[in-house]
Write an enzyme that holds these catalytic residues in place. Structure first.
Site, PDB file in Angstrom:
ATOM      1  N   GLU A 166       0.808  -1.227   0.000  1.00  0.00           N
ATOM      2  CA  GLU A 166       0.000   0.000   0.000  1.00  0.00           C
ATOM      3  C   GLU A 166       0.837   1.271   0.000  1.00  0.00           C
ATOM      4  OE1 GLU A 166      -2.738  -0.653   3.232  1.00  0.00           O
ATOM      5  OE2 GLU A 166      -3.647  -2.384   2.244  1.00  0.00           O
ATOM      6  N   ASN A 207       1.883  -4.403  -3.487  1.00  0.00           N
ATOM      7  CA  ASN A 207       0.484  -4.771  -3.268  1.00  0.00           C
ATOM      8  C   ASN A 207      -0.292  -3.524  -2.838  1.00  0.00           C
ATOM      9  OD1 ASN A 207      -1.524  -6.935  -2.823  1.00  0.00           O
ATOM     10  ND2 ASN A 207      -1.329  -6.452  -0.634  1.00  0.00           N
ATOM     11  N   HIS A 243     -10.634  -5.422  -2.499  1.00  0.00           N
ATOM     12  CA  HIS A 243     -11.668  -5.292  -1.460  1.00  0.00           C
ATOM     13  C   HIS A 243     -12.820  -4.502  -2.081  1.00  0.00           C
ATOM     14  CE1 HIS A 243      -9.091  -6.935   1.618  1.00  0.00           C
ATOM     15  NE2 HIS A 243      -8.135  -6.087   1.303  1.00  0.00           N
ATOM     16  N   GLU A 271      -6.490 -10.141  -2.102  1.00  0.00           N
ATOM     17  CA  GLU A 271      -7.267 -10.044  -0.849  1.00  0.00           C
ATOM     18  C   GLU A 271      -8.759  -9.916  -1.143  1.00  0.00           C
ATOM     19  OE1 GLU A 271      -5.666  -6.943   1.685  1.00  0.00           O
ATOM     20  OE2 GLU A 271      -3.593  -7.503   1.246  1.00  0.00           O
TER      21      GLU A 271
HETATM   22  O1  G2I Z   1      -7.485  -4.166   6.189  1.00  0.00           O
HETATM   23  C1  G2I Z   1      -7.622  -5.267   5.356  1.00  0.00           C
HETATM   24  C2  G2I Z   1      -6.320  -5.622   4.684  1.00  0.00           C
HETATM   25  C3  G2I Z   1      -5.905  -4.519   3.720  1.00  0.00           C
HETATM   26  N1  G2I Z   1      -4.697  -4.851   3.029  1.00  0.00           N
HETATM   27  C4  G2I Z   1      -3.573  -5.257   3.838  1.00  0.00           C
HETATM   28  C5  G2I Z   1      -3.980  -6.324   4.832  1.00  0.00           C
HETATM   29  O2  G2I Z   1      -2.889  -6.650   5.667  1.00  0.00           O
HETATM   30  C6  G2I Z   1      -5.166  -5.889   5.649  1.00  0.00           C
HETATM   31  O3  G2I Z   1      -5.452  -6.929   6.593  1.00  0.00           O
HETATM   32  C7  G2I Z   1      -6.012  -6.513   7.795  1.00  0.00           C
HETATM   33  C8  G2I Z   1      -6.221  -7.722   8.704  1.00  0.00           C
HETATM   34  O4  G2I Z   1      -7.118  -8.619   8.083  1.00  0.00           O
HETATM   35  C9  G2I Z   1      -6.808  -7.277  10.028  1.00  0.00           C
HETATM   36  O5  G2I Z   1      -6.872  -8.356  10.939  1.00  0.00           O
HETATM   37  O6  G2I Z   1      -5.158  -5.627   8.419  1.00  0.00           O
HETATM   38  C10 G2I Z   1      -5.760  -5.069   9.587  1.00  0.00           C
HETATM   39  C11 G2I Z   1      -4.890  -3.959  10.130  1.00  0.00           C
HETATM   40  O7  G2I Z   1      -4.613  -3.015   9.170  1.00  0.00           O
HETATM   41  C12 G2I Z   1      -5.953  -6.173  10.614  1.00  0.00           C
HETATM   42  O8  G2I Z   1      -6.627  -5.677  11.754  1.00  0.00           O
HETATM   43  C13 G2I Z   1      -5.918  -5.694  12.927  1.00  0.00           C
HETATM   44  C14 G2I Z   1      -6.672  -4.879  13.954  1.00  0.00           C
HETATM   45  O9  G2I Z   1      -6.755  -3.542  13.479  1.00  0.00           O
HETATM   46  C15 G2I Z   1      -5.952  -4.875  15.247  1.00  0.00           C
HETATM   47  O10 G2I Z   1      -6.717  -4.210  16.213  1.00  0.00           O
HETATM   48  C16 G2I Z   1      -5.655  -6.306  15.687  1.00  0.00           C
HETATM   49  O11 G2I Z   1      -4.842  -6.305  16.833  1.00  0.00           O
HETATM   50  O12 G2I Z   1      -5.737  -7.017  13.389  1.00  0.00           O
HETATM   51  C17 G2I Z   1      -4.942  -7.054  14.549  1.00  0.00           C
HETATM   52  C18 G2I Z   1      -4.643  -8.501  14.895  1.00  0.00           C
HETATM   53  O13 G2I Z   1      -5.821  -9.218  15.121  1.00  0.00           O
END
Ligand code: G2I
Length: 488
Positions: A166, A207, A243, A271
């Protein structure tokens, strides 16, 4: 070479399929789709037959959910760790590394014959505060150490890395994050070169989201890739996160993919999800099926689109409800891991069938008249001859079989039927690239419209999935338009 010109006997793909099956048998985890609460053939089998992968994101906590892992291992052949390889997990303080969560995802993938997309090495988010607090003069060294240490740790274990995640704002300018502040736009080339030095065999990706269609942001990514290629910087692919909002898959997605592959990089849908305002109506789910079909069709249409990954296995695992209030239902599986219309649509898009096993098994979409079998097989020119190569991958109660038919005659085959007899106890549950009836005993496979013509030397691969009761043997012989084929 096109990624999809080979048959299942293509060495890379055949090796991958054998590895996947062997690993799954060893782990006792390769399930019939039906056992995983799904219908039809596993997405990975269908995807592999088309020369692409089908992946999912998995988090560490997902691994203890047996309903989830049954679907993950039965359907997907690529895993992206949802969070476990990000900087805040892997290097929470300067020089202190923790690869244990990521290692668990890799172990799961290896035990189930799945490959891994490493995600990610450099990103403004989930970045521990010690990095952004560093004096700018120390950021480059910290970034290079992080990349080198992590990519070396996972060397040989990941298929690819999202090296920089990103990097762009939606207007196409680069994000003003800690890396940009320290190094300007040169941080991207530096990150790619550092990753390449650590793991020369990993495919290196940039990405991003909102770059699926043609717009200011994807233009900026396109120009960046062009300049990186011109400068000889190692870059292998662009990840289109995908997304989506229901009904808003960009109409320019395929053309956009094509312009990237024309620069000499691969593309991947990394994703995929498609969020719906809750509660989701049946019309919404039908639209979602259309959206997923569009994405898979676009990838299949672009030589150089290597695969599609969904972000999470099912709706219960999706990040959407936590980030977009009132939205959800964004994946192919509902919260109980039952397949939704989008799953069936993807099976169909990949050439499989979700029809009932008691009916005739068709690889064609019933709504698609163009996929109907050719009515009157004939051979123009001299008498026909054929050979058939048959690859069976069996597990305790089921098997998949890929059959490559080659026209070894000097005349063109215009429409064909392939006759063979299934071993006792084998029942076909789904088929691809042909219509096969009935489901047991002596069966006839009939071409679809796209593979009915076999010029001299041409080959086509069809296949099926079947249950068995102990005898997983391949058919003893095959006839093409009534004439016995040789083996090979
Ligand atoms: O946001 C969706 C995706 C966008 N592209 C990059 C990906 O890496 C991203 O993945 C998401 C995860 O699926 C989430 O699980 O990235 C988020 C953060 O930017 C992730 O969320 C985080 C929560 O914000 C936190 O509070 C939490 O501690 O997940 C963490 C682990 O569970």
């Amino acid at each position: 070479m096109s990624l999809r010109t080979g048959t299942l006997t293509h060495p890379r793909r055949a090796q991958r399929a054998l590895y996947a099956t062997a690993a799954a048998i060893a782990a006792g985890t390769l399930l019939l789709a039906g056992q995983a609460g799904a219908t039809g053939t596993g997405l990975k089998t269908l995807a592999e037959a088309k020369g692409i992968y089908f992946g999912t994101a998995l988090t560490q906590s997902n691994l203890s959910n047996s309903a989830l892992t049954a679907v993950a291992s039965g359907q997907f052949d690529m895993v992206t760790p949802g969070n476990e390889m990000k900087w805040d997990t892997t290097e929470p303080s300067n020089g202190t590394y923790n690869f244990s969560p990521g290692d668990q995802i890799v172990s799961y993938a290896q035990a189930n014959g799945m490959r891994v997309r490493g995600h990610n090495l450099v990103w403004h988010s989930q970045l521990p505060s010690w990095v952004s607090s560093l004096p700018t003069t120390q950021v480059q060294a910290a970034m290079e150490s992080h990349i080198t240490t992590e990519a070396t740790h996972y060397k040989g274990k990941v298929y690819s890395w999202d090296v920089v995640n990103e990097p762009f704002n939606d207007d196409g300018t680069l994000r003003q994050d800690a890396f940009y502040a320290a190094m300007g736009n040169g941080y991207i080339a530096d990150a790619l070169k550092t990753a390449h030095a650590a793991d020369p065999n990993a495919k290196l990706y940039l990405n991003d989201y909102n770059i699926e269609g043609q717009n200011a942001k994807s233009d900026a990514m396109y120009n960046l890739v062009k300049s990186l290629k011109a400068a000889g910087v190692p870059i292998d692919g662009i990840g289109l996160e995908s997304h989506f909002v229901l009904g808003q898959v960009p109409s320019t997605m395929k053309a956009n993919m094509q312009r990237f592959t024309a620069l000499g990089v691969n593309v991947a849908v990394t994703e995929l999800d498609d969020r719906i305002q809750l509660p989701a109506s049946s019309a919404n789910l039908a639209q979602q099926a259309t959206d997923f079909t569009t994405v898979v069709d676009d990838c299949l249409a672009v030589s150089g689109c290597v695969g599609v990954s969904q972000w999470g296995v099912g709706d219960a695992d999706s990040w959407i409800p936590g980030f977009f209030s009132g939205y959800g239902a964004a994946t192919m599986y509902d919260a109980n891991y039952q397949p939704k219309p989008a799953y069936n649509a993807v099976v169909t898009a990949l050439g499989g069938s979700t029809s009932s096993p008691s009916a005739s098994v068709s690889a064609s979409a019933s709504a698609s008249p163009s996929a109907s079998p050719s009515p009157s097989p004939s051979v123009t020119g001299v008498a026909s001859s054929c050979k058939v190569a048959d690859v069976v991958n069996a597990w305790n109660t089921g098997l998949t079989e890929n059959i490559t038919i080659t026209n070894t005659g000097s005349g063109t085959v215009n429409g064909w039927t392939l006759g063979f007899t299934l071993s006792a106890g084998q029942t076909i549950t789904s088929a691809w690239s042909a219509t096969i009836t009935p489901t047991s005993g002596q069966v006839t496979a009939t071409n679809l419209s796209y593979n009915g013509t076999l010029t001299p030397g041409a080959a086509t691969t069809i296949g099926f999935q079947a249950n068995h009761t102990g005898d997983a043997a391949a058919p003893a012989s095959f006839t093409l338009n009534g004439k016995t084929c040789s083996a090979g």
